[in-house]
Enzyme design. Sequence first.
Site, PDB file in Angstrom:
ATOM      1  N   ASP A 163       0.863  -1.174   0.000  1.00 21.00           N
ATOM      2  CA  ASP A 163       0.000   0.000   0.000  1.00 21.00           C
ATOM      3  C   ASP A 163       0.900   1.225   0.000  1.00 21.00           C
ATOM      4  OD1 ASP A 163      -2.217   1.691   0.169  1.00 21.00           O
ATOM      5  OD2 ASP A 163      -2.457   1.460   2.328  1.00 21.00           O
ATOM      6  N   CYS A 206      -4.770  -1.815  -1.290  1.00 24.35           N
ATOM      7  CA  CYS A 206      -4.996  -0.426  -1.662  1.00 24.35           C
ATOM      8  C   CYS A 206      -5.936  -0.416  -2.852  1.00 24.35           C
ATOM      9  CB  CYS A 206      -3.665   0.235  -2.019  1.00 24.35           C
ATOM     10  SG  CYS A 206      -3.795   1.895  -2.703  1.00 24.35           S
ATOM     11  N   THR A 243      -6.653   2.132  -4.882  1.00 26.48           N
ATOM     12  CA  THR A 243      -6.051   2.856  -6.007  1.00 26.48           C
ATOM     13  C   THR A 243      -5.049   1.983  -6.740  1.00 26.48           C
ATOM     14  OG1 THR A 243      -6.364   4.993  -4.913  1.00 26.48           O
ATOM     15  CG2 THR A 243      -4.691   4.890  -6.633  1.00 26.48           C
ATOM     16  N   CYS A 262     -11.857   2.916   0.709  1.00 21.39           N
ATOM     17  CA  CYS A 262     -10.416   3.153   0.833  1.00 21.39           C
ATOM     18  C   CYS A 262      -9.959   2.389   2.060  1.00 21.39           C
ATOM     19  CB  CYS A 262     -10.129   4.649   0.981  1.00 21.39           C
ATOM     20  SG  CYS A 262      -8.411   5.055   1.405  1.00 21.39           S
TER      21      CYS A 262
END
Length: 261
Positions: free
Chosen positions: A7, A70, A72, A177
Amino acid sequence: MKIALVDSGIGLLAAAAAVRRARPDAGLVLSSDPDGMPWGPRTGEEIRDRALACARAATEHRPDALIVACNTASVHALPALRAELEPGLPVIGTVPAVKPAAAGGGTVAVWATPATTGSPYQRRLISEYGNGAQITEVPCHGLADAVERADEQAIDAAIDAAAALTPAGTGTVVLGCTHYELVGERIRSAVRTPGAPRPVLYGSAGAVAAQALRRLGESAGPAAGPSGELTVLLSGRTAALPEAARTYAEGRLLAAAPATP
């Protein structure tokens, strides 16, 4: 058994703690990128390259599986990570839990970073798995950064701002998130409508931990002796668990494990 997690920062704590609770005997390698964070504002190519660097540093410690803890990085780097590391090393991505959250219909809020909110990726998840639920996308400005810094005042302000954008009576909140899972109870309290049941939270930590064990052909064994060691890599450098991580229950759980030199 050893499982690595990647992450940008301490958002990986939630999934790491879920692995630790399921298998206290599993070694953990936490590989984050304080030199390059936050990843959210970066281009997809930059995110891919930094996630690959974290993964490569982790693979030097010979893990049996890699969790991309993570959202993203899972969007932008998962194909590249799998192309480079699989089939020798199973790679498990993180997806916001829209599908299980919307399975029962009702009112659902998806809390995510501003970059993810309204993105084609998240809209596709909602379109495919929304199941007719009334879903609101809620941008959480500054929340991940505040959690990363363990800045209590900034966390409260960011949660209050996002709660104000969440429709009254929302019964389910998706934590889109991984950082948000570290303050899940505070989010639940902020969203709750007086006199209504506490909202149900859907994170991803438990699911990715379970998937990692499945990919390894292992099962949960929470009664196993707590023998798993902890290795912390900060932008590739072996280090101690960051002090901010110890602010959270998940970080304190992991800090109790013996650290590798």
